[in-house]
Design an enzyme around this catalytic site. Structure first.
Site, short mmCIF file in Angstrom:
data_model
loop_
_atom_site.label_atom_id
_atom_site.label_comp_id
_atom_site.label_asym_id
_atom_site.label_seq_id
_atom_site.Cartn_x
_atom_site.Cartn_y
_atom_site.Cartn_z
N SER A 120 0.82 -1.21 0.00
CA SER A 120 0.00 0.00 0.00
C SER A 120 0.85 1.26 0.00
O SER A 120 0.35 2.35 -0.25
CB SER A 120 -0.93 0.01 1.22
OG SER A 120 -0.18 -0.13 2.39
N HIS A 141 -3.93 -3.89 -5.17
CA HIS A 141 -4.08 -3.46 -3.78
C HIS A 141 -5.53 -3.54 -3.31
O HIS A 141 -6.44 -3.04 -3.96
CB HIS A 141 -3.58 -2.01 -3.63
CG HIS A 141 -3.73 -1.49 -2.24
ND1 HIS A 141 -4.54 -0.42 -1.93
CD2 HIS A 141 -3.19 -1.91 -1.06
CE1 HIS A 141 -4.48 -0.20 -0.63
NE2 HIS A 141 -3.68 -1.09 -0.08
N GLU A 153 -7.39 -1.97 -6.46
CA GLU A 153 -6.65 -0.98 -7.25
C GLU A 153 -5.56 -1.72 -8.03
O GLU A 153 -4.70 -2.36 -7.43
CB GLU A 153 -6.05 0.07 -6.32
CG GLU A 153 -7.12 0.87 -5.59
CD GLU A 153 -6.53 1.87 -4.61
OE1 GLU A 153 -6.55 3.07 -4.90
OE2 GLU A 153 -6.05 1.44 -3.54
N ASN A 192 -5.22 5.31 -0.52
CA ASN A 192 -4.35 5.84 0.53
C ASN A 192 -3.89 7.26 0.26
O ASN A 192 -3.52 7.97 1.19
CB ASN A 192 -3.17 4.90 0.77
CG ASN A 192 -3.60 3.67 1.55
OD1 ASN A 192 -4.64 3.70 2.21
ND2 ASN A 192 -2.85 2.60 1.48
#
Length: 299
Positions: A120, A141, A153, A192
């Protein structure tokens, strides 16, 4: 996309979830971890996941048991990847550990195997060369509690083959995910890039003693309509992960507030076994955290 056999390397919180979600959707899954003790913990996690799938997805006992039967567990990496069409790596967020792992994986995995990192915070291009097959490598991800928060992702690096990129997008959809293609490398991906600044800001408010955990979360929840505040999110992410990220930033920057925050997370939470939802206590106590109380958002 002809993937049938999937290897998940790393059987921690997210690794176990990725493995079970994949098996639940009909793929054969091998789970790799460094020793049998780690694999036993993974089996315990997956037993708990069976209950969550029944509760949250209304899956039947037969369905969750069939998913488990499609899984096998290995502490021998060569055996774990011997048939793999796709190997998903979910090992610790430490550059050297990942680099060493990819060098070894690249040597022993079949030529057909595609590699995907669930990192991440790190970029695929950091490890592309170590894999020995940069064109067959990219990032995939997932968010925690992936059966509910079903984002995947898919992020290519400049050397990723577009056919591989498209195949992994199809795979993500095949395991019940909403596939989110990223065409350029971005630290933190989409999720994130949005989430980490929020969590950082919340942690800074706490370490500066501006307000307490509940007040910070309450503010965010009332003002935005979000179901959880930043500290409730940190409990799901896991306080060990939060500490590792903060500690790395503190070491890299020498920032005194970051050092203070890292110390707070370690002494007040990790050292006391308060690791978040996984241990039943973190910033909140589970299974009935105060932010779920109907009166939490009132005066």
């Amino acid at each position: 996309m002809n993937y049938k056999n999937i290897t998940v390397a790393g059987s921690g919180v997210l690794g176990s979830q990725i493995a079970f979600q994949t098996a639940f959707h009909g793929f054969n899954v091998t789970v790799y971890d460094i020793n049998d003790e780690a694999l036993e913990k993974a089996k315990e996690r997956i037993e708990k996941l069976k209950g969550r799938y029944q509760e949250d997805l209304k899956a039947t006992e037969e369905e969750v048991n069939a998913a488990y039967d499609r899984m096998s567990f290995y502490s021998d990496l060569a055996k774990a990847v011997s048939e793999a069409d796709l190997a998903i790596e979910a090992i610790p967020e430490v550059v050297q550990i990942k680099t060493d792992f990819y060098k070894k994986l690249g040597e022993i995995a079949p030529e057909k195997t595609i590699f995907a990192t669930n990192s991440s915070t790190l970029l695929p291009s950091q490890f592309a060369e170590a894999t020995g097959r940069p064109e067959k490598f990219l990032a995939l991800h997932f968010a925690n509690e992936i059966w509910l928060n079903n984002t995947a992702e898919v992020m290519k690096h400049p050397g990723t083959d577009m056919k591989v990129f498209d195949e992994v997008i199809e795979f993500a959809k095949a395991i019940g995910m909403v596939a989110l293609p990223l065409h350029k490398e971005q630290p933190g991906y989409i999720l994130n890039s949005l989430l980490v600044p929020l969590l950082d800001a919340a942690e800074m408010l706490l370490v500066r003693e501006v307000a307490d955990v509940e007040t910070i979360d309450k503010t965010w929840m009332i003002a935005t309509g979000a179901p959880k505040g930043p500290f409730a999110i940190l409990d799901v992410v896991g306080i060990t992960t939060a500490y590792n990220i903060v500690h790395a930033k503190a070491e890299a920057t020498g920032n005194e507030e970051m050092k203070k925050l890292a110390k707070l997370l370690k002494t007040e939470y990790i050292d006391k076994g308060k690791l978040g939802t996984a241990t039943g206590e973190g910033f909140y106590t589970y299974p009935n955290p105060s932010y779920m109380d109907p009166d939490f958002l009132k005066n």
